[in-house]
Design a protein around this motif. Structure first.
Motif, PDB file in Angstrom:
ATOM      1  N   ASP A 151       0.829  -1.207   0.000  1.00 20.02           N
ATOM      2  CA  ASP A 151       0.000   0.000   0.000  1.00 20.02           C
ATOM      3  C   ASP A 151       0.859   1.250   0.000  1.00 20.02           C
ATOM      4  N   GLU A 152       1.892   1.262   0.829  1.00 16.55           N
ATOM      5  CA  GLU A 152       2.772   2.433   0.889  1.00 16.55           C
ATOM      6  C   GLU A 152       3.492   2.657  -0.436  1.00 16.55           C
ATOM      7  N   GLY A 153       3.986   1.565  -1.038  1.00 19.62           N
ATOM      8  CA  GLY A 153       4.681   1.687  -2.310  1.00 19.62           C
ATOM      9  C   GLY A 153       3.768   2.141  -3.434  1.00 19.62           C
ATOM     10  N   SER A 154       2.548   1.632  -3.446  1.00 18.27           N
ATOM     11  CA  SER A 154       1.580   2.010  -4.478  1.00 18.27           C
ATOM     12  C   SER A 154       1.250   3.487  -4.393  1.00 18.27           C
ATOM     13  N   ARG A 155       1.018   3.963  -3.178  1.00 15.14           N
ATOM     14  CA  ARG A 155       0.712   5.390  -3.002  1.00 15.14           C
ATOM     15  C   ARG A 155       1.903   6.255  -3.406  1.00 15.14           C
ATOM     16  N   LEU A 156       3.102   5.809  -3.050  1.00 13.78           N
ATOM     17  CA  LEU A 156       4.297   6.585  -3.352  1.00 13.78           C
ATOM     18  C   LEU A 156       4.460   6.761  -4.862  1.00 13.78           C
ATOM     19  N   LEU A 157       4.384   5.666  -5.623  1.00 18.65           N
ATOM     20  CA  LEU A 157       4.584   5.760  -7.069  1.00 18.65           C
ATOM     21  C   LEU A 157       3.435   6.503  -7.740  1.00 18.65           C
ATOM     22  N   ARG A 158       2.205   6.221  -7.312  1.00 18.60           N
ATOM     23  CA  ARG A 158       1.062   6.911  -7.917  1.00 18.60           C
ATOM     24  C   ARG A 158       1.166   8.427  -7.718  1.00 18.60           C
ATOM     25  N   ASP A 159       1.474   8.839  -6.502  1.00 16.94           N
ATOM     26  CA  ASP A 159       1.585  10.274  -6.220  1.00 16.94           C
ATOM     27  C   ASP A 159       2.725  10.907  -7.009  1.00 16.94           C
ATOM     28  N   ALA A 160       3.848  10.197  -7.115  1.00 16.55           N
ATOM     29  CA  ALA A 160       5.004  10.747  -7.827  1.00 16.55           C
ATOM     30  C   ALA A 160       4.704  10.924  -9.310  1.00 16.55           C
ATOM     31  N   LEU A 161       4.020   9.961  -9.906  1.00 22.62           N
ATOM     32  CA  LEU A 161       3.692  10.053 -11.328  1.00 22.62           C
ATOM     33  C   LEU A 161       2.650  11.134 -11.587  1.00 22.62           C
ATOM     34  N   ARG A 162       1.692  11.244 -10.686  1.00 19.05           N
ATOM     35  CA  ARG A 162       0.676  12.284 -10.839  1.00 19.05           C
ATOM     36  C   ARG A 162       1.319  13.669 -10.701  1.00 19.05           C
ATOM     37  N   GLU A 163       2.226  13.800  -9.741  1.00 19.10           N
ATOM     38  CA  GLU A 163       2.913  15.074  -9.533  1.00 19.10           C
ATOM     39  C   GLU A 163       3.782  15.436 -10.731  1.00 19.10           C
ATOM     40  N   ALA A 164       4.288  14.418 -11.431  1.00 18.68           N
ATOM     41  CA  ALA A 164       5.121  14.671 -12.615  1.00 18.68           C
ATOM     42  C   ALA A 164       4.287  15.149 -13.807  1.00 18.68           C
ATOM     43  N   GLY A 165       2.961  14.973 -13.721  1.00 17.68           N
ATOM     44  CA  GLY A 165       2.097  15.461 -14.793  1.00 17.68           C
ATOM     45  C   GLY A 165       1.469  14.394 -15.654  1.00 17.68           C
ATOM     46  N   PHE A 166       1.648  13.124 -15.304  1.00 18.86           N
ATOM     47  CA  PHE A 166       1.062  12.040 -16.090  1.00 18.86           C
ATOM     48  C   PHE A 166      -0.439  11.893 -15.798  1.00 18.86           C
ATOM     49  N   ARG A 167      -1.157  11.360 -16.787  1.00 15.51           N
ATOM     50  CA  ARG A 167      -2.566  11.001 -16.602  1.00 15.51           C
ATOM     51  C   ARG A 167      -2.612   9.647 -15.892  1.00 15.51           C
ATOM     52  N   VAL A 168      -2.824   9.673 -14.612  1.00 20.84           N
ATOM     53  CA  VAL A 168      -2.777   8.465 -13.790  1.00 20.84           C
ATOM     54  C   VAL A 168      -4.186   8.070 -13.387  1.00 20.84           C
ATOM     55  N   GLY A 169      -4.485   6.773 -13.500  1.00 18.23           N
ATOM     56  CA  GLY A 169      -5.798   6.279 -13.130  1.00 18.23           C
ATOM     57  C   GLY A 169      -6.062   6.430 -11.644  1.00 18.23           C
ATOM     58  N   SER A 170      -7.342   6.467 -11.284  1.00 16.30           N
ATOM     59  CA  SER A 170      -7.725   6.590  -9.883  1.00 16.30           C
ATOM     60  C   SER A 170      -7.637   5.237  -9.198  1.00 16.30           C
ATOM     61  N   GLY A 171      -7.821   5.231  -7.885  1.00 17.32           N
ATOM     62  CA  GLY A 171      -7.818   3.980  -7.145  1.00 17.32           C
ATOM     63  C   GLY A 171      -6.662   3.907  -6.178  1.00 17.32           C
ATOM     64  N   ASP A 172      -6.678   2.861  -5.337  1.00 17.73           N
ATOM     65  CA  ASP A 172      -5.613   2.688  -4.365  1.00 17.73           C
ATOM     66  C   ASP A 172      -4.922   1.337  -4.516  1.00 17.73           C
ATOM     67  N   SER A 173      -5.139   0.684  -5.642  1.00 19.73           N
ATOM     68  CA  SER A 173      -4.560  -0.637  -5.868  1.00 19.73           C
ATOM     69  C   SER A 173      -3.117  -0.500  -6.347  1.00 19.73           C
ATOM     70  N   PRO A 174      -2.376  -1.613  -6.393  1.00 15.76           N
ATOM     71  CA  PRO A 174      -1.010  -1.553  -6.927  1.00 15.76           C
ATOM     72  C   PRO A 174      -0.951  -1.429  -8.441  1.00 15.76           C
ATOM     73  N   ILE A 175      -2.105  -1.428  -9.101  1.00 18.54           N
ATOM     74  CA  ILE A 175      -2.166  -1.244 -10.558  1.00 18.54           C
ATOM     75  C   ILE A 175      -2.269   0.249 -10.839  1.00 18.54           C
ATOM     76  N   ILE A 176      -1.264   0.785 -11.529  1.00 19.86           N
ATOM     77  CA  ILE A 176      -1.205   2.233 -11.782  1.00 19.86           C
ATOM     78  C   ILE A 176      -1.093   2.467 -13.283  1.00 19.86           C
ATOM     79  N   PRO A 177      -2.216   2.677 -13.973  1.00 22.00           N
ATOM     80  CA  PRO A 177      -2.157   2.911 -15.414  1.00 22.00           C
ATOM     81  C   PRO A 177      -1.825   4.364 -15.741  1.00 22.00           C
ATOM     82  N   VAL A 178      -0.916   4.551 -16.670  1.00 19.74           N
ATOM     83  CA  VAL A 178      -0.621   5.878 -17.204  1.00 19.74           C
ATOM     84  C   VAL A 178      -1.062   5.877 -18.659  1.00 19.74           C
ATOM     85  N   VAL A 179      -2.147   6.580 -18.934  1.00 17.00           N
ATOM     86  CA  VAL A 179      -2.718   6.594 -20.282  1.00 17.00           C
ATOM     87  C   VAL A 179      -1.840   7.448 -21.202  1.00 17.00           C
ATOM     88  N   ILE A 180      -1.416   6.835 -22.313  1.00 16.59           N
ATOM     89  CA  ILE A 180      -0.566   7.512 -23.292  1.00 16.59           C
ATOM     90  C   ILE A 180      -1.395   7.986 -24.482  1.00 16.59           C
TER      91      ILE A 180
END
Length: 392
Positions: free
Chosen positions: A296-325
């Protein structure tokens, strides 16, 4: 058979052709793989709890190989139903707080077998548009009417249930965690609609088992809805790190499936070595809650970092983090560029996802350290800026 080449060339031209690539788990580096002689951070695996190489699981499987046959030799209804099945099914039923459980060869066999055993001509299956392909194929095999509702659109589902209220049997089926988007099904509303319309409810916890719940039982348990679900399916090939699938429910349901689920009846049973590994994995899933915390901690860390970088990141709290290209070519190029940066992250393209939503599907494991993920975020951002997917 020239038509195959024509079709394949067309797919290649649209950047849709799939190819097989070899990779192996990295020795002494959990969360990494080796491909083409290179060490890559593995952000594509479903080994969510990092159990695939756990010493206790390997030891259990090694012991099984020394004392049991390499294969089961027949289907479960012939001579393939060894004592390892009963032991595992009893443990799974207890873990899931269900009357009974049944082990299948894999999630695809479980979904296709259960759905085609429960419904047929004259019946209707109501399925979320983003459900896994195994659910879609199970509905097709059943010959029941397939009523697909827009993703998590409960108003649309309600209208379809009303439209088919005269059907002989009605089955609502959904993933609990959607494999390409990482978001959750609206389980409370699904239970409400099931009650209102006299339907059965089946859930696929393939990406929820091991991850949610006090003992990894899944999202339904976490939400307190376990006893509202008629058919509960999950897999041993993701968070468990081994192979196989289970179905839980009433004793009547399991008795019915033993007689009607064709993938169970007509397939050779799983080898004892696999069952031994799963049994040990189940104990680790139940007792090592720290892995879920780390995940859970790792998933939140990567999701937040990618969202902060400006990527279109899917919602949710699972370890699946889609970045739509978006388009297929860019998604493939992005994946290749990530590999050059030392990251294994696969491009997911249609028909697995809707047209125009090709993506990189990142998946986190409890085996990844915070340093691994923060470093990955820096590299992913670098690729995104270079390719113009994000701007600084």
């Amino acid at each position: 058979m020239d038509w195959m080449n024509i079709e394949l060339e067309a797919w290649a031209g649209e950047a849709k052709e799939r190819v097989l690539r070899e990779s192996i788990p990295a020795r002494n580096r959990t969360g990494y793989i080796e491909r083409g002689g290179r060490l890559l951070l593995n952000l594509s695996s479903n080994d969510y709890l990092g159990l695939a190489g756990h010493p206790a699981i390997l030891e259990a499987m090694r012991d099984s190989l020394l004392h049991e046959a390499a294969g089961s030799g027949a289907s479960r209804l012939v001579t393939g139903n060894g004592p390892s099945f009963s032991r595992l099914e009893e443990a799974v039923a207890q873990w899931q707080q269900s009357e009974a459980a049944l082990v299948f060869a894999n999630g695809y066999a479980a979904n296709s077998g259960v759905i085609s055993a429960l419904v047929g001509r004259g019946d209707v299956v109501f399925s979320d548009r983003l459900n896994h392909a195994s659910i879609v194929d199970g509905i097709t095999l059943s010959r029941a009417e397939h009523a697909r509702y827009r993703h998590n659109d409960m108003e649309h589902l309600h209208s379809l249930l009303t439209k088919y209220q005269g059907a002989r049997r009605k089955l609502i089926v959904t993933d609990t965690v959607f494999s390409m988007d990482g978001d959750h099904a609206l389980l409370r509303k699904l239970v409400q609609l099931k009650r209102e319309h006299g339907a059965m409810l089946m859930v696929d916890e393939a990406h929820g088992s091991g991850i949610y719940g006090a003992h990894g039982e899944g999202l339904c348990h976490k939400m307190g809805l376990k006893h509202e679900v008629d058919v509960h399916m999950g897999t041993f090939s993701k968070a468990f790190g081994v192979y196989g699938a289970y179905v839980c429910g009433s004793r009547t349901l399991i008795r019915w499936l033993v007689n009607k689920a064709r993938p169970l009846i007509y397939s050779t049973a799983l080898p004892p070595v696999v069952l031994a590994g799963v049994y040990t994995a189940l104990e680790l899933v139940r007792t090592e809650a720290i892995r879920r915390v780390q995940l859970d901690e790792g998933s939140r860390l990567l999701r937040d970092a990618l969202r902060e970088a400006g990527f279109r990141v899917g919602s949710g709290d699972s370890p699946i983090i889609p970045v739509v290209i978006g388009d297929n070519d860019t998604a493939l190029s992005f994946s290749s560029a990530l590999e050059e940066e030392g990251i294994a992250a696969v491009a997911i393209r249609p028909p697995t996802v809707p047209e125009g939503t090709a993506r990189i599907r990142f998946s986190v494991s409890a085996a990844h350290t915070a340093a691994d993920l923060l470093d990955a975020a820096v590299r992913i951002r670098r690729v995104g800026l270079r390719m113009g997917v994000i701007v600084s």
